[in-house]
Design an enzyme around this catalytic site. Structure first.
Site, PDB file in Angstrom:
ATOM      1  N   SER A 256      74.870  41.674  49.506  1.00  0.00           N
ATOM      2  CA  SER A 256      73.858  42.650  49.909  1.00  0.00           C
ATOM      3  C   SER A 256      73.391  42.344  51.323  1.00  0.00           C
ATOM      4  O   SER A 256      73.846  41.378  51.941  1.00  0.00           O
ATOM      5  CB  SER A 256      72.672  42.620  48.953  1.00  0.00           C
ATOM      6  OG  SER A 256      71.929  41.430  49.159  1.00  0.00           O
ATOM      7  N   LYS A 257      72.476  43.149  51.795  1.00  0.00           N
ATOM      8  CA  LYS A 257      72.054  43.046  53.198  1.00  0.00           C
ATOM      9  C   LYS A 257      71.551  41.660  53.587  1.00  0.00           C
ATOM     10  O   LYS A 257      71.738  41.211  54.701  1.00  0.00           O
ATOM     11  CB  LYS A 257      70.981  44.085  53.501  1.00  0.00           C
ATOM     12  CG  LYS A 257      71.603  45.416  53.851  1.00  0.00           C
ATOM     13  CD  LYS A 257      70.656  46.551  53.558  1.00  0.00           C
ATOM     14  CE  LYS A 257      71.356  47.727  52.929  1.00  0.00           C
ATOM     15  NZ  LYS A 257      71.578  47.605  51.492  1.00  0.00           N
ATOM     16  N   ARG A 258      70.906  40.986  52.631  1.00  0.00           N
ATOM     17  CA  ARG A 258      70.348  39.690  53.029  1.00  0.00           C
ATOM     18  C   ARG A 258      71.422  38.636  53.269  1.00  0.00           C
ATOM     19  O   ARG A 258      71.138  37.539  53.713  1.00  0.00           O
ATOM     20  CB  ARG A 258      69.318  39.220  51.996  1.00  0.00           C
ATOM     21  CG  ARG A 258      69.898  38.799  50.703  1.00  0.00           C
ATOM     22  CD  ARG A 258      68.865  38.767  49.585  1.00  0.00           C
ATOM     23  NE  ARG A 258      69.566  38.811  48.328  1.00  0.00           N
ATOM     24  CZ  ARG A 258      70.228  37.767  47.844  1.00  0.00           C
ATOM     25  NH1 ARG A 258      70.220  36.638  48.495  1.00  0.00           N
ATOM     26  NH2 ARG A 258      70.882  37.871  46.707  1.00  0.00           N
TER      27      ARG A 258
END
Length: 529
Positions: A256-258
């Site tokens: 995911s984005k993190r």
RNA sequence: GGCGCAUUCGUCUAGUGGCCAAGGACAUCGCCCUCUCAAGGCGAAGAUCGCGGGUUCGAAUCCCGCAUGCGCCGCCA
């Protein structure tokens, strides 16, 4: 090659820019299609009006194009045999299908409000009971139905899931998967806004578009029994299903984005080559054999078979990607490499470097850094000294360049050498550089790497230095760093005037630094007390 | 909570009952090459094949149980 009946599709939702896991699924579909001389279809599943993101469809197509995954039918092929390939333009189809299911008693209208559904789910969760629709509207009497309809509530259409029995299907990667029907609730087919859910639209389109194999991410495995049930209700033959292992971040959770860069096109910006990315992605969950790592697009297409796709999830390892990227960079013809590098240099170099960059000069520079770059982005820091007006470095770095172990260790530990006193032997080193300067001044024609090398090499014994020290000192003076491309080639590209200027400047600083130190030490010498 | 899927070096993987006291690649470390850095060559280290039972002459490979991780259980896809 013979054409086959293989028709596969990549069916993303335009809810953002696709990440590498998503694209890996597209890649496997594409590889399978090309391997079997079948068709690769792109279908945009934009049935969720709320999650729709502006520009996402273009980002999806751009990602595919960047990787070189061409499609035979898609949103831009208006004349495709099953156009349109955008679900929001096919609503009638789904509504008709839902209607058919209601008529055959395989579906029904449900009038329950979201509020009721939310409360229901909350109660179930609290009781730690399985969540799911309680089938309140499944067997409404005529009167009850008339009553709720009169209230004006917009209904959804739900599937009438069989209450008993099992649903079994063969997943091409995982084998037989069986589900108890009673565990599947009456899921929604058509939403109250008239749009279909994924389940309905997907099945209708896959059937309409004659899709032969459905390759999608593992997260869909759990809803496949519903799809199988739907195919049965329609009286259609289901396609072959294969669920791809997920791609995980370094912490083993779903990408995911993190996790930093996850969008495919982020890697394009970071200077990864499409072919390298293609190679790397193909190896995430698939292998040709027990030893092959680097493979051309053609190798990939020829060798790709489903039975070599693994079932377990894989972690995305940027280190390995970088290595493969380096391999591809080195394999590039210099011209192509320079062409790829140019935009990165143009945007990465300091603002005072005049643009546009000189092409033939850049080509020469690129020839020297090509073997050293793992990404195109790195080229700027590898080569900036070729472009900047001068170089800056702490004077003590010259000694690191000459192989001073102690100073080197401190640099490795991150020490800042700007205030480092000039070592004792500065006059000696200054003498070496002065000798080198004189030798280079004498070299007033034919400034080539060979001649420079010859001149400098012959100097070494004369001044009682060593190649390591003399060349190391010159490297720092000329490039401002201790690690750079080979000295003489670098000097040839930099050209005589620049080299002389930089050596002269280093010499000035050396004399000045040494001078100041003598004054300082004189001052510090106690005259009294 | 229910259901499902997965589980081989740090990472990606090979392995489909004997060829495996587990092979390759990345990363790591060492040596060679060498003007530095890379690249390249050579080598080292690294996995009691999640755990426990079984089946078998023989199991990483088959079966069962457990554990762990992940996924799904939405008028999201």
């Amino acid at each position: 090659m013979v054409t086959s009946d293989v028709r596969v599709r990549y069916a993303p939702s335009p809810t953002g820019t696709p990440h590498v896991g998503n694209i890996r699924t597209a890649l496997f579909n594409w590889l399978f299609a090309r391997h079997h001389a079948g068709k690769f279809i792109v279908r945009i599943e934009d049935t969720d009006q709320e999650r729709r993101v502006e520009g996402a469809e273009e980002a999806i197509l751009d990602s595919l194009r960047w990787l070189g995954l061409d499609w035979d039918e898609g949103p831009d092929t208006a004349d495709g045999p099953f156009a349109p390939y955008v679900q929001s333009q096919r609503r009638q189809l789904y509504q008709d299908a839902a209607e058919r299911l209601i008529e055959s008693d395989d579906a029904y209208r449900c009038y329950c409000s979201s509020a009721r559904l939310d409360a229901l789910r909350e109660r179930q969760t609290k009781r730690k009971a399985p969540t799911g629709y309680d089938r309140k509207c499944r067997n409404l009497s005529q009167e009850e139905r008339a009553e709720v309809e009169a209230s004006g509530a917009a209904p959804v259409v739900r599937f009438k899931t069989p209450l008993t029995g099992k649903t079994t299907f063969e997943d091409a990667i995982r084998g037989l998967v069986t589900w108890e029907n009673r565990l599947i609730d009456d899921f929604v087919l058509l939403k109250s806004d008239g749009f279909p859910t994924y389940h309905l639209a997907n099945i209708v389109d896959d059937h309409e578009m004659r899709i032969s194999h459905v390759f999608r991410a593992d997260e869909w495995l759990a809803s496949t029994p519903r799809h199988v049930l739907l195919y049965a209700a329609f009286g259609w033959d289901p396609p072959i299903f294969a669920h791809m292992p997920l791609i995980l971040g370094a912490d083993r959770s779903k990408l995911s984005k993190r996790h930093g860069a996850v969008a495919l096109l982020d890697y394009s910006e970071q200077g990864f080559l499409p072919d390298a990315m293609l190679n790397f992605l193909a190896l995430l969950g698939w292998s040709l054999d027990d030893k092959t790592t680097v493979m051309s697009r053609e190798d990939l297409v020829n060798g790709f078979t489903l039975d070599r796709v693994v079932a377990s999830p894989a972690i995305f390892d940027v280190e390995k990607l970088s290595w493969i990227n380096g391999v591809y960079i080195r394999e590039l013809p210099t011209d192509q490499f320079a062409e790829a590098a140019l935009p990165f240099l143009t945007s990465g170099l300091p603002g005072d470097v005049p643009r546009p960059l000189d092409w033939s000069y850049t080509r020469e520079v690129c020839e020297l850094v090509q073997d050293r770059a793992r990404t195109l982005h790195e080229i700027t820091e590898l080569a900036d000294f070729f472009y900047t007006g001068g170089v800056e470095f702490p004077l003590a770095l010259v000694w690191v360049g000459m192989g001073d172990k102690q100073l080197k260790r401190r640099v490795d530990e991150g020490a800042d050498l700007s205030d480092e006193p000039v070592p004792e032997d500065a006059p000696v080193v200054t003498g070496w550089l002065e000798a080198a300067e004189r030798r280079l001044i004498e070299l007033d024609r034919e400034w080539t790497a060979e001649r420079v090398e010859e001149a400098l090499r012959s100097l070494v014994p004369e001044i009682d230095s060593s190649t390591r020290k003399l060349f190391g000192a010159l490297r720092v003076a000329l490039t401002g760093r201790t690690a750079a491309p080979p000295l003489f080639e670098t000097m040839e590209v930099l050209d005589r005037a620049i080299c002389l200027e930089r050596i002269g400047r280093a010499l000035d600083r050396l004399r000045e630094g040494h001078q100041r130190q003598r004054i300082d030490s004189a001052k510090a010498t106690p005259t009294s007390d």
